[in-house]
Scaffold this motif. Structure first.
Motif, PDB file in Angstrom:
ATOM      1  N   LEU A  16      -5.941 -24.504  19.976  1.00 26.38           N
ATOM      2  CA  LEU A  16      -7.353 -24.166  19.849  1.00 26.38           C
ATOM      3  C   LEU A  16      -7.931 -24.769  18.575  1.00 26.38           C
ATOM      4  N   ARG A  17      -7.200 -24.690  17.484  1.00 27.94           N
ATOM      5  CA  ARG A  17      -7.668 -25.251  16.215  1.00 27.94           C
ATOM      6  C   ARG A  17      -7.867 -26.761  16.320  1.00 27.94           C
ATOM      7  N   ILE A  19      -8.440 -28.578  19.132  1.00 27.53           N
ATOM      8  CA  ILE A  19      -9.525 -28.916  20.054  1.00 27.53           C
ATOM      9  C   ILE A  19     -10.884 -28.653  19.413  1.00 27.53           C
ATOM     10  N   VAL A  20     -11.047 -27.481  18.841  1.00 22.34           N
ATOM     11  CA  VAL A  20     -12.341 -27.143  18.230  1.00 22.34           C
ATOM     12  C   VAL A  20     -12.604 -28.026  17.019  1.00 22.34           C
ATOM     13  N   GLY A  21     -11.560 -28.326  16.253  1.00 18.33           N
ATOM     14  CA  GLY A  21     -11.726 -29.213  15.105  1.00 18.33           C
ATOM     15  C   GLY A  21     -12.175 -30.604  15.515  1.00 18.33           C
ATOM     16  N   LEU A  23     -13.843 -31.381  18.313  1.00 23.38           N
ATOM     17  CA  LEU A  23     -15.226 -31.304  18.799  1.00 23.38           C
ATOM     18  C   LEU A  23     -16.221 -31.187  17.646  1.00 23.38           C
ATOM     19  N   LEU A  24     -15.885 -30.385  16.658  1.00 26.42           N
ATOM     20  CA  LEU A  24     -16.797 -30.242  15.529  1.00 26.42           C
ATOM     21  C   LEU A  24     -16.844 -31.503  14.672  1.00 26.42           C
ATOM     22  N   GLY A  74     -18.971 -23.691  11.196  1.00 34.10           N
ATOM     23  CA  GLY A  74     -18.161 -23.332  12.363  1.00 34.10           C
ATOM     24  C   GLY A  74     -16.689 -23.584  12.130  1.00 34.10           C
ATOM     25  N   VAL A  75     -16.356 -24.678  11.456  1.00 39.66           N
ATOM     26  CA  VAL A  75     -14.954 -24.976  11.138  1.00 39.66           C
ATOM     27  C   VAL A  75     -14.392 -23.909  10.209  1.00 39.66           C
ATOM     28  N   MET A  78     -14.030 -20.559  12.167  1.00 36.56           N
ATOM     29  CA  MET A  78     -12.917 -20.588  13.108  1.00 36.56           C
ATOM     30  C   MET A  78     -11.588 -20.464  12.369  1.00 36.56           C
TER      31      MET A  78
END
Length: 88
Positions: A16-17, A19-21, A23-24, A74-75, A78
């Motif tokens: 998750l970290r 993928i979200v990282g 995208l951000l 957001g980073v 999260m």
């Protein structure tokens, strides 16, 4: 009674970290690109006297700066939540 949820059973925090990282990161890259384009357009339109384009470009710069700030926050948010979740 010793009944607690098993938080160790839920995996995938590292995935998750990542993928979200990623995208951000893309959001930050596009926000900086938008800041550059809007700032150049704002400078050119201000110097040429086109006030309508100048106002829209200024709004674009402000929106892009806001998007970059939200993506950066957001980073951090999260990472904080994942850290708290691992401590539970």
């Amino acid at each position: 009674m010793d009944i607690f949820p098993d938080f160790g059973a839920v995996g995938g925090a590292d995935d998750l970290r990542a993928i979200v990282g990623a995208l951000l990161t893309y959001v930050l890259i596009f926000a900086v690109l938008a800041i550059l384009i809007c700032a150049v357009t704002w400078a050119i339109s201000s110097s040429s006297g086109n006030y309508q384009s100048s106002i829209r470009s200024r709004a674009g710069v402000l929106v892009a700066v806001g998007a970059a700030v939200l993506a950066g926050a957001g980073v951090a948010w999260m990472n904080f939540l994942i850290g708290v979740g691992q401590q539970l």
